[in-house]
Design a protein around this motif. Sequence first.
Motif, PDB file in Angstrom:
ATOM      1  N   LYS A 200      46.301   4.304  12.851  1.00 28.14           N
ATOM      2  CA  LYS A 200      45.726   2.961  12.756  1.00 28.14           C
ATOM      3  C   LYS A 200      45.741   2.241  14.098  1.00 28.14           C
ATOM      4  O   LYS A 200      44.830   1.455  14.408  1.00 28.14           O
ATOM      5  N   ASN A 201      46.759   2.487  14.915  1.00 25.08           N
ATOM      6  CA  ASN A 201      46.791   1.865  16.237  1.00 25.08           C
ATOM      7  C   ASN A 201      45.653   2.385  17.110  1.00 25.08           C
ATOM      8  O   ASN A 201      45.061   1.630  17.889  1.00 25.08           O
ATOM      9  N   THR A 202      45.339   3.667  16.966  1.00 23.53           N
ATOM     10  CA  THR A 202      44.218   4.245  17.708  1.00 23.53           C
ATOM     11  C   THR A 202      42.902   3.637  17.238  1.00 23.53           C
ATOM     12  O   THR A 202      42.029   3.309  18.042  1.00 23.53           O
ATOM     13  N   GLN A 203      42.749   3.470  15.935  1.00 24.80           N
ATOM     14  CA  GLN A 203      41.550   2.846  15.386  1.00 24.80           C
ATOM     15  C   GLN A 203      41.384   1.430  15.928  1.00 24.80           C
ATOM     16  O   GLN A 203      40.278   1.017  16.303  1.00 24.80           O
ATOM     17  N   LEU A 204      42.485   0.683  15.972  1.00 20.97           N
ATOM     18  CA  LEU A 204      42.436  -0.694  16.464  1.00 20.97           C
ATOM     19  C   LEU A 204      42.086  -0.729  17.949  1.00 20.97           C
ATOM     20  O   LEU A 204      41.317  -1.602  18.391  1.00 20.97           O
TER      21      LEU A 204
END
Length: 236
Positions: A200-204
């Motif tokens: 999710k951090n990569t997506q953000l």
Amino acid sequence: MPNLIDSEPGVILHTRPYKEHSLLVELYTLNYGRVSAVARVSKKSSSHSIGIYQPFILLKLSLRQGSSALWNLTDAYMQRVAFKIEPPRSFSATYLNELLYYLIKTHDSEPRLFAAYIKTLESLEKGMQEVVCLRDFESTLIETLGYAIDYSVSDVGDIKSDEHYYFSVNNGFIKALKEESNTFSGQDLLNIHQHNLKDKNTQLALKKINKSVIDELLQGRELKSRLLYQQFMAVK
């Protein structure tokens, strides 16, 4: 472009009234990019054309060069039924149309972007992970506009997983001395480089980077789809 175009795959991005019994139709096509055309919608219009001059329908278009820069949309047939995309996903579909409407201005062919657009609508219709399909489309759009981002290098060399970096639309990634609220972790950047968007951090991180490029290209223009999405979620 030729004077006559027949059976051209395309979609409608936007329509508005134009003179009496006509619409000004903004099209995005497979082989000719953005095309502005006039469509007759009087009672004499062929019955199969009435009601399909709207977004999110994959069409086969017939066009004839007019006396001005505008083309005449002489016929349109559905290649498939309209994409069925319910709120809030419908706002994402509108977001795609707004990006193409405001950022694609030429008649240049971009088959990869056209395919990415159709694929994203299909993904939204099927209920696939919205965040990933939108980021994929944004990245393809950014690349085709000539702003491809290299997620593997910074101003001082290769991206390191344990370092942090600022991002500049004009200068790429710049090594930071420490982690800050506006920096990106090297691991997230390498994940994006490897097309690994599971975290999710990569997506953000990809969302923020793509948004910064797109906002720069929009030159301050606000997108209605973003506002509508925020309003929908606020009252949900």
